[in-house]
Motif scaffolding. Sequence first.
Motif, short mmCIF file in Angstrom:
data_model
loop_
_atom_site.label_atom_id
_atom_site.label_comp_id
_atom_site.label_asym_id
_atom_site.label_seq_id
_atom_site.Cartn_x
_atom_site.Cartn_y
_atom_site.Cartn_z
N ALA A 40 38.27 36.94 37.94
CA ALA A 40 37.59 37.49 39.11
C ALA A 40 37.57 39.00 38.96
CB ALA A 40 38.32 37.09 40.39
N PHE A 41 36.39 39.56 38.76
CA PHE A 41 36.22 41.00 38.65
C PHE A 41 36.31 41.55 40.08
CE2 PHE A 41 34.35 39.34 34.85
CZ PHE A 41 34.51 40.32 33.88
N ALA A 42 37.46 42.04 40.45
CA ALA A 42 37.74 42.40 41.84
C ALA A 42 37.94 43.90 42.01
CB ALA A 42 38.99 41.65 42.31
N ILE A 43 37.48 44.39 43.16
CA ILE A 43 37.70 45.80 43.51
C ILE A 43 38.18 45.89 44.95
CG2 ILE A 43 35.96 46.67 41.90
CD1 ILE A 43 34.11 47.16 44.38
N ARG A 44 38.85 47.00 45.22
CA ARG A 44 39.16 47.41 46.59
C ARG A 44 38.50 48.76 46.77
NH1 ARG A 44 45.19 47.96 47.15
NH2 ARG A 44 44.73 48.07 49.35
N GLU A 45 37.90 48.95 47.93
CA GLU A 45 37.21 50.21 48.20
C GLU A 45 37.82 50.88 49.42
OE1 GLU A 45 32.63 51.87 48.21
OE2 GLU A 45 33.00 49.73 48.02
N ARG A 46 38.15 52.14 49.25
CA ARG A 46 38.79 52.90 50.31
C ARG A 46 37.97 52.81 51.60
NH1 ARG A 46 39.69 59.26 50.77
NH2 ARG A 46 41.55 59.17 52.08
N GLY A 47 38.66 52.46 52.70
CA GLY A 47 38.00 52.38 54.00
C GLY A 47 37.38 51.03 54.31
N LYS A 48 37.47 50.06 53.36
CA LYS A 48 36.92 48.73 53.60
C LYS A 48 38.04 47.69 53.56
CE LYS A 48 32.29 49.58 51.80
NZ LYS A 48 31.30 49.15 50.81
N ASP A 49 38.01 46.75 54.47
CA ASP A 49 39.00 45.67 54.55
C ASP A 49 40.43 46.20 54.51
OD1 ASP A 49 37.47 43.37 54.91
OD2 ASP A 49 37.01 43.25 52.76
N GLY A 50 40.66 47.34 55.14
CA GLY A 50 42.00 47.88 55.24
C GLY A 50 42.52 48.59 54.00
N SER A 51 41.67 48.76 52.99
CA SER A 51 42.12 49.42 51.76
C SER A 51 42.21 50.93 51.96
CB SER A 51 41.18 49.11 50.60
OG SER A 51 41.64 49.76 49.43
N THR A 52 43.29 51.50 51.46
CA THR A 52 43.47 52.95 51.49
C THR A 52 43.15 53.57 50.13
OG1 THR A 52 45.81 52.71 50.94
CG2 THR A 52 45.23 52.81 53.29
N VAL A 53 42.76 52.73 49.16
CA VAL A 53 42.51 53.21 47.80
C VAL A 53 41.22 52.63 47.24
CG1 VAL A 53 44.96 53.50 47.26
CG2 VAL A 53 43.84 51.34 46.72
N ASN A 54 40.69 53.30 46.24
CA ASN A 54 39.65 52.75 45.38
C ASN A 54 40.37 52.16 44.18
OD1 ASN A 54 37.39 53.56 46.90
ND2 ASN A 54 37.42 55.59 45.97
N GLN A 55 40.04 50.93 43.86
CA GLN A 55 40.80 50.26 42.81
C GLN A 55 39.95 49.19 42.12
OE1 GLN A 55 44.28 47.78 44.04
NE2 GLN A 55 45.43 49.49 43.18
N TYR A 56 40.07 49.14 40.82
CA TYR A 56 39.53 48.03 40.04
C TYR A 56 40.73 47.16 39.70
CZ TYR A 56 37.41 45.48 36.12
OH TYR A 56 36.96 44.51 35.28
N ALA A 57 40.70 45.89 40.10
CA ALA A 57 41.89 45.05 39.99
C ALA A 57 41.53 43.60 39.68
CB ALA A 57 42.69 45.12 41.29
N PRO A 58 41.01 43.34 38.47
CA PRO A 58 40.64 41.97 38.13
C PRO A 58 41.84 41.04 38.04
CG PRO A 58 40.45 43.37 36.20
CD PRO A 58 40.78 44.26 37.36
N PHE A 59 41.58 39.77 38.33
CA PHE A 59 42.61 38.73 38.30
C PHE A 59 42.16 37.66 37.33
CE2 PHE A 59 44.52 34.77 39.73
CZ PHE A 59 45.85 35.14 39.90
N TYR A 60 43.08 37.21 36.47
CA TYR A 60 42.77 36.22 35.45
C TYR A 60 43.67 34.99 35.59
CZ TYR A 60 41.08 40.32 32.74
OH TYR A 60 40.46 41.45 32.31
N LEU A 61 43.13 33.85 35.26
CA LEU A 61 43.91 32.64 35.00
C LEU A 61 43.58 32.23 33.57
CD1 LEU A 61 43.38 30.49 38.23
CD2 LEU A 61 45.39 31.84 37.60
N TRP A 62 44.59 32.12 32.75
CA TRP A 62 44.43 31.73 31.36
C TRP A 62 44.99 30.33 31.16
CZ3 TRP A 62 41.72 34.60 27.91
CH2 TRP A 62 41.45 35.92 28.26
N THR A 63 44.27 29.50 30.44
CA THR A 63 44.75 28.15 30.14
C THR A 63 45.44 28.10 28.79
OG1 THR A 63 42.60 27.54 29.19
CG2 THR A 63 42.95 27.06 31.53
N ASP A 64 45.33 29.19 28.02
CA ASP A 64 45.89 29.24 26.68
C ASP A 64 46.54 30.60 26.45
OD1 ASP A 64 45.61 30.05 23.74
OD2 ASP A 64 45.18 27.91 23.62
N HIS A 65 47.83 30.61 26.16
CA HIS A 65 48.53 31.89 26.01
C HIS A 65 48.06 32.67 24.78
CE1 HIS A 65 51.11 29.49 23.35
NE2 HIS A 65 51.45 30.64 22.79
N GLU A 66 47.61 31.99 23.73
CA GLU A 66 47.09 32.69 22.55
C GLU A 66 45.79 33.41 22.88
OE1 GLU A 66 46.88 29.99 19.26
OE2 GLU A 66 49.03 29.56 19.35
#
Length: 188
Positions: A40-66
């Motif tokens: 999930a290519f995720a961001i937080r933007e300052r002033g939106k949804d309670g965020s105090t910061v601008n941030q790029y914060a992707p989240f991954y689920l991997w099915t294979d550790h290699e």
Amino acid sequence: MHALQYEITLPADYEMDVIRRRVRSKGHLLDGWPGLGLKAFAIRERGKDGSTVNQYAPFYLWTDHEALTGFLRGPGFQGLSDDFGRPAVRNWHGLAHEHGPAHGETPRVAERLMRAVPEGGDTATTIDLALDELRAVVREPGVHSAALGLDPHRWELVRFVLRILGVPGGSEGEQRYEVLHLSQGTTR
């Protein structure tokens, strides 16, 4: 399954459209990636949804550790590190990943809730309660999918929920993100 997330906090006056353009031009490169469950290519933007910061914060689920290790060693992650500095990468052992009723739709919102596993408490009971909560959340209308992970170094649980639309309220300590793109990989 392994879950990971890194957070790149950007200056308060950073133009977040730079990140949006970056994801539009490069996000598809992980579509169909072997060993990736999802990103999930995720961001937080300052002033939106309670965020105090601008941030790029992707989240991954991997099915294979290699595949996860290969990604961290590869040119895509190196390019990100070259542009923003190498981020610290949080990772969790995957405990559960479930699809919700809106799994066939495109998620636009993500929620992350982290909480400690109490010291001296019954770890198994704490995890079982978190799994029950995950199963309840994943049945809610508009939920694409949800995952639960455990960091046994910090004794911390993370719950990550993808939704097609945001919902009002939220739990104390919950972080909300805008999802710019969702890549889904292939099983090795």
